[in-house]
Design an enzyme around this catalytic site. Structure first.
Site, PDB file in Angstrom:
ATOM      1  CE  LYS A  76     -10.513  -3.745   3.182  1.00  0.00           C
ATOM      2  NZ  LYS A  76      -9.733  -5.133   4.061  1.00  0.00           N
ATOM      3  CB  SER A 119      -3.417  -4.790  -0.408  1.00  0.00           C
ATOM      4  OG  SER A 119      -3.837  -6.027  -0.466  1.00  0.00           O
ATOM      5  CG  ASP A 140     -10.939  -5.041   7.073  1.00  0.00           C
ATOM      6  OD1 ASP A 140     -11.760  -5.381   6.045  1.00  0.00           O
ATOM      7  OD2 ASP A 140      -9.677  -5.406   6.600  1.00  0.00           O
ATOM      8  CG  ASP A 197      -5.755  -3.450   9.303  1.00  0.00           C
ATOM      9  OD1 ASP A 197      -6.373  -4.194  10.223  1.00  0.00           O
ATOM     10  OD2 ASP A 197      -6.106  -3.622   8.269  1.00  0.00           O
ATOM     11  CD  GLU A 251      -8.796  -2.138   9.161  1.00  0.00           C
ATOM     12  OE1 GLU A 251      -8.653  -0.992   9.103  1.00  0.00           O
ATOM     13  OE2 GLU A 251      -9.109  -2.964   8.431  1.00  0.00           O
ATOM     14  CD  GLU A 291      -3.073  -1.049   2.155  1.00  0.00           C
ATOM     15  OE1 GLU A 291      -3.182  -0.261   2.980  1.00  0.00           O
ATOM     16  OE2 GLU A 291      -3.919  -2.053   1.890  1.00  0.00           O
TER      17      GLU A 291
HETATM   18  P1  PGA Z   1      -6.497  -6.114   1.959  1.00  0.00           P
HETATM   19  O1  PGA Z   1      -6.128  -5.334   3.170  1.00  0.00           O
HETATM   20  O2  PGA Z   1      -6.897  -5.362   0.918  1.00  0.00           O
HETATM   21  O3  PGA Z   1      -5.060  -7.040   1.621  1.00  0.00           O
HETATM   22  O4  PGA Z   1      -7.345  -7.282   2.436  1.00  0.00           O
HETATM   23  C1  PGA Z   1      -6.364  -4.269   3.743  1.00  0.00           C
HETATM   24  C2  PGA Z   1      -6.955  -4.180   4.905  1.00  0.00           C
HETATM   25  O5  PGA Z   1      -6.824  -5.135   5.658  1.00  0.00           O
HETATM   26  O6  PGA Z   1      -7.765  -3.321   5.424  1.00  0.00           O
HETATM   27 ZN    ZN Z   2      -7.841  -4.386   7.564  1.00  0.00          ZN
END
Ligand code: PGA
Ligand code: ZN
Length: 426
Positions: free
Chosen positions: A337, A367, A312, A242, A285, A205
């Site tokens: 998401k 990510s 999450d 997180d 998180e 990220e």
């Molecule tokens: P991911 O991570 O997109 O790899 O799931 C982002 C997160 O955990 O917030």
């Molecule tokens: Zn997360």
């Protein structure tokens, strides 16, 4: 505004992996496109991201099946529909898939089409996406939480925790929030350079992924970077983490390699409480694993009145899981998401339900991202209050920050910045 064409193709995300782009065209000639993002630390309760599994292509990660599902199964269903009927279109997509987790057609196929419809409609109405989605309600620029140091699945597990982020709570505009964060990031880079980490590449990220000895070392580095930037830790800039605890939870224990310790849920809660005492940590998180509801209950009892506790992997943008959390007083915030659930309508329903119950809402990137900026508009349109995009680096992240700067600029005096409002309990 009748749909005349729906098609998908395989494009690439920020990790160089294939992902799906959908494009919807209507009879006026306007069109909309969406590129679907992809997670690495995906929760087990997320909607299914359909990958080909053909080892001969991209190590199984191709999305040709999802592309075919759009072109052959979804397209014929949607031709002739009014592209503004988002609710109806999304319901058609859900029915066509017929499973509870979009396992049949793939959440990537569904989401691409769902959002591309909204974008085509916005284009036809000559409206920016945030205006189209927000129906000209009050628009709210979100407070960003910005990734500084990465571990976990995003940085070769150099640390157990996945993200160390900053929240520029002292900022009074989105632009100022970005400026403050960029200053801290550049100080942090200098500190890491001095420790001999200048050759390390960026994590997924865009954050730094140094192999530090402890999580405490990451907090201390952040403190130093904030102070050297001339900001007051806590007053101007606070911390968020997180933990992504599902990733190191096995057999009822949290296996912290960096700390060389195994903790049960109660001890994990104590560790998080200890960090929130020592540092200006206002948001945690996935402090515990995705199905450790008992542990989450403990965590919420202990810290829920002072720290933002975001689900999450726990909640996966899923109305049923959110309801379970609301009924059991678990967590107090939800990460949102779109590809965890698979349609725009369901995403917005989750945002609304969370807000109605006074849960904080954080619209989030994955990510694996692309130049697609939908989440920036979504956060503004739904007045989510917070956004999590990644670090201040690499164009797939910057495209979204830049879109928010553009929106703030465009709204000029009519825009409101969320500021520290979401953290009133902290
Ligand atoms: P991911 O991570 O997109 O790899 O799931 C982002 C997160 O955990 O917030
Ligand atoms: Zn997360």
């Amino acid at each position: 505004m009748k749909i005349t064409k729906v098609e998908a193709r395989e494009v690439f995300d920020s990790r160089g992996r294939p992902t799906l782009e959908a494009e919807v065209t209507i009879d006026s000639g306007h069109n909309g496109r969406m590129i679907v993002p992809s997670g690495a630390s995906t929760g087990i309760h997320e909607a299914l991201e359909l990958r080909d599994g053909d080892r001969q292509r991209y190590n199984g990660l191709g999305v040709k099946k999802a592309v075919e599902n759009v072109n052959r199964k979804i397209a014929p269903e949607l031709l002739g529909c009014d592209v503004r009927d988002q609710g109806k279109i999304d319901q058609q997509l859900i029915n066509l898939d017929g499973t509870s987790n979009k396992a049949n057609l793939g959440a990537n196929a569904l989401l691409g089409v769902s959002v591309a419809c909204a974008k085509a409609a916005a284009a036809a109405e000559n409206l920016a996406l945030y205006r189209y989605l927000g129906n000209d309600k009050t628009f709210l620029l979100p407070m960003p939480m910005i990734n500084m140091i990465s571990g976990g699945m995003h940085a070769n597990r150099s640390l157990d925790l996945q993200d160390f982020l900053i929240i520029p709570v002292g900022a009074t505009s989105f632009q100022q929030a970005m400026e403050m964060s960029a200053t801290v990031r550049s100080q942090l880079r200098q500190l890491l350079d001095k420790q001999g980490f200048q050759h390390l590449g960026l994590a997924d990220e865009g954050g730094f992924g140094p192999p530090l000895d402890s999580h405490q070392a990451a907090f201390e580095l952040l403190l130093k970077a904030i102070e050297q930037s001339g900001f007051r830790p806590g007053e101007d800039i606070a911390f968020a983490i997180d933990v992504a605890a599902s990733q190191f939870y096995h057999d009822g224990q949290y296996h912290l390699q960096t700390e060389q310790r195994q903790l049960d849920a109660a001890a994990m809660v104590e560790l998080l409480a200890d960090w929130s005492e020592k540092y200006p940590l206002i948001s945690i998180e996935d402090g515990l694993a995705e199905d450790d509801w008992q542990g989450w209950k403990l965590l919420t009892e202990k810290l829920g009145t002072k720290v933002q506790l975001i689900g999450d992997d726990l909640l996966t943008t899923n109305l049923h899981r959110l309801r379970q959390a609301l009924e059991s007083d678990t967590a107090n915030a939800i990460l949102v998401k779109m590809n965890q659930i698979g349609t725009l309508t369901e995403t917005i329903a989750v945002l609304e339900m969370a807000k109605a119950h006074d849960y904080a809402t954080i619209v989030s990137a994955r990510s694996g991202e692309t130049e697609d900026t939908t989440i920036a508009d979504l956060a503004v349109a739904t007045a989510a209050g917070q956004i999590k995009i990644g670090s201040l680096a690499t164009s797939e992240r910057m495209a979204k920050y830049n879109q928010l700067l553009r929106i703030e600029n465009e709204l000029a005096h009519r825009s409101v910045f969320s500021g520290r409002k979401p953290f009133r309990r902290t």
